[in-house]
Write an enzyme that holds these catalytic residues in place. Structure first.
Site, PDB file in Angstrom:
ATOM      1  N   LYS A 155     105.077 -24.395 -31.474  1.00  0.00           N
ATOM      2  CA  LYS A 155     106.316 -23.776 -31.918  1.00  0.00           C
ATOM      3  C   LYS A 155     105.977 -22.734 -32.976  1.00  0.00           C
ATOM      4  O   LYS A 155     105.190 -23.026 -33.892  1.00  0.00           O
ATOM      5  CB  LYS A 155     107.230 -24.844 -32.530  1.00  0.00           C
ATOM      6  CG  LYS A 155     107.784 -25.821 -31.505  1.00  0.00           C
ATOM      7  CD  LYS A 155     108.759 -25.121 -30.600  1.00  0.00           C
ATOM      8  CE  LYS A 155     109.534 -26.102 -29.745  1.00  0.00           C
ATOM      9  NZ  LYS A 155     110.503 -25.415 -28.886  1.00  0.00           N
ATOM     10  N   LYS A 254     114.509 -25.890 -17.017  1.00  0.00           N
ATOM     11  CA  LYS A 254     114.988 -27.194 -17.485  1.00  0.00           C
ATOM     12  C   LYS A 254     116.270 -27.495 -16.733  1.00  0.00           C
ATOM     13  O   LYS A 254     117.239 -26.729 -16.862  1.00  0.00           O
ATOM     14  CB  LYS A 254     115.322 -27.129 -18.976  1.00  0.00           C
ATOM     15  CG  LYS A 254     114.140 -26.906 -19.901  1.00  0.00           C
ATOM     16  CD  LYS A 254     114.644 -26.676 -21.317  1.00  0.00           C
ATOM     17  CE  LYS A 254     113.511 -26.564 -22.315  1.00  0.00           C
ATOM     18  NZ  LYS A 254     113.960 -26.013 -23.596  1.00  0.00           N
TER      19      LYS A 254
HETATM   20  O1  NPG Z   1     108.247 -32.237 -24.256  1.00  0.00           O
HETATM   21  O2  NPG Z   1     110.272 -32.975 -24.093  1.00  0.00           O
HETATM   22  C1  NPG Z   1     109.432 -32.229 -24.578  1.00  0.00           C
HETATM   23  C2  NPG Z   1     109.900 -31.253 -25.664  1.00  0.00           C
HETATM   24  C3  NPG Z   1     109.401 -29.866 -25.482  1.00  0.00           C
HETATM   25  O3  NPG Z   1     109.533 -28.274 -27.247  1.00  0.00           O
HETATM   26  C4  NPG Z   1     110.124 -28.882 -26.399  1.00  0.00           C
HETATM   27  N1  NPG Z   1     111.428 -28.741 -26.197  1.00  0.00           N
HETATM   28  O4  NPG Z   1     112.746 -25.644 -27.258  1.00  0.00           O
HETATM   29  O5  NPG Z   1     111.891 -26.254 -25.382  1.00  0.00           O
HETATM   30  C5  NPG Z   1     112.310 -26.519 -26.510  1.00  0.00           C
HETATM   31  C6  NPG Z   1     112.261 -27.943 -27.025  1.00  0.00           C
HETATM   32  C7  NPG Z   1     113.617 -28.612 -27.097  1.00  0.00           C
HETATM   33  C8  NPG Z   1     113.672 -29.941 -27.454  1.00  0.00           C
HETATM   34  C9  NPG Z   1     114.775 -27.972 -26.818  1.00  0.00           C
HETATM   35  C10 NPG Z   1     114.898 -30.613 -27.539  1.00  0.00           C
HETATM   36  C11 NPG Z   1     115.985 -28.624 -26.896  1.00  0.00           C
HETATM   37  C12 NPG Z   1     116.041 -29.958 -27.248  1.00  0.00           C
END
Ligand code: NPG
Length: 358
Positions: A155, A254
């Site tokens: 991140k 997603k």
């Molecule tokens: O591996 O489940 C995982 C998380 C990966 O970084 C991740 N997700 O911004 O993509 C994103 C983030 C996220 C998490 C976004 C929770 C929204 C909710």
């Protein structure tokens, strides 16, 4: 085996470690699960990925709960389309998944086969949040590399970008590495993004705001690192338009963000037709949502490792299904009917239950 009722169950799950991103720090998930119940068939499960707060996208879990209860399930009961309800992709995806799982379990069809998956295992990647120091970040990355993850996503945000990425790249010269900004940059501060070009990254994910397709297209012309879009891709149509504008050459898919698995498969097909790179994102799913993501990621158009981690990456305890575990840096695609995972007794993590009759 018609579904007679849907249980809306809230579960509180502490994260194994706090997850810090440009939109805030999360230390637990207040997750909404859906259980589709019928008199004579197996239960179907769905998971709503809306976050505790509306920080990643406009949806949040309390809002999704109301939309599902008061607007989506009544339409299911009346045999009407959910498309009449605008937006609320994560709420719709959760309803779709619970009903689909009930149907597939009843018919003995694995979700992966239903979606058109061809792979029996998928490469596992891991997301690593902002850390308190570069030393701490390196420790976290080392640990995940030792565990066998096939790629790492860091991140980033203004002030936490070039130096952390440089440090990880120096320590792991050959590691498949990518970065995710969650829209934290503007066209006024692209300097650090341009500097990332020297680190041989797989991609730079969603640097600019979610509605800035032209900005991303302009940025893509200035950078060598491929631009990937996440928040900006909400449908097959937006995927087509983003690709046509040159706003991205990679898509993070997603199911929750795009309103469900049916739309996700349409986006997969758009990406395959356009020759655009594709990977499956994650939203801290429990074993329920993770099973759906892993099944989706088995489709042939997924060209890059996803945010598909072992269950213990996010949840030290209280995993709702048999955990997903790494096998040489990969996860097995479930092959039992429906989601292919059994959901355990949830009494100890449940905070509320509401039953909606259809
Ligand atoms: O591996 O489940 C995982 C998380 C990966 O970084 C991740 N997700 O911004 O993509 C994103 C983030 C996220 C998490 C976004 C929770 C929204 C909710």
């Amino acid at each position: 085996m018609p579904v007679e009722a849907v249980e809306l169950r809230r579960v509180r799950l502490p994260l194994a470690e706090p997850f810090r991103t440009s939109y805030g720090t999360q230390s637990f998930r207040d997750a909404l699960l859906l259980r589709a119940l019928s008199d004579d068939g197996p239960d179907g499960w769905g998971e709503c990925v809306a976050m505790n707060e509306p920080l990643y996208s406009p949806e949040h879990v309390d809002g999704a709960h109301l939309v599902i209860r008061d607007h989506l399930l009544p339409r299911v009961a009346a045999g009407r389309s959910l498309d009449d309800v605008r937006g609320n992709a994560m709420a719709k995806a959760a309803v779709e998944l619970a009903l689909l799982d009930a149907d597939l379990r009843g018919r003995g069809v694995p979700l992966a086969r239903h979606l058109g998956a061809t792979a029996s295992m998928v490469d596992a990647g891991v997301a690593i949040g902002e850390a308190a120091s570069i030393g701490e970040l390196l420790d976290r990355v080392d640990r995940r590399v030792e565990e066998g993850y096939r790629r790492v996503k860091l991140k980033i945000a203004p002030g936490w970008d070039v130096e952390p990425v440089r440090a990880v790249r120096e320590r792991h010269p050959d590691l498949p590495l990518q970065v995710d900004a969650n829209g934290a940059y503007s066209l006024d501060d692209v300097e650090p993004l341009a500097s990332l070009d020297t680190f041989d990254l797989l991609l730079l994910e969603q640097p600019l705001a979610e509605d800035d397709l032209l900005g991303h297209a302009g940025l893509a012309r200035r950078l060598r690192t491929p631009i990937c879009l996440d928040e900006a891709i909400t449908s097959a149509r937006t995927a087509q338009q983003a690709i046509a504008l040159g706003a991205c050459t990679v898509v993070n898919l997603k199911p929750g963000r795009v309103g469900g698995l049916a739309e996700a498969v349409r986006i997969h097909d758009v990406c395959v037709d356009a020759g655009v790179g594709l990977w499956c994102g994650g939203m801290l799913e429990t074993g329920i949502g993770r099973a759906a993501n892993v099944a989706l990621a088995g489709l042939p158009g997924f060209t890059l490792p996803g945010d598909l981690s072992s269950s213990d990456r996010w949840y030290a305890a209280d995993v709702l299904t048999d955990p997903f575990v790494l096998d040489d840096g990969r996860l097995h695609v479930p092959d039992a009917p429906g989601l292919g995972v059994d959901v355990r007794d949830l009494a100890d993590v449940t905070t509320s239950i509401e039953l909606v009759r259809l």
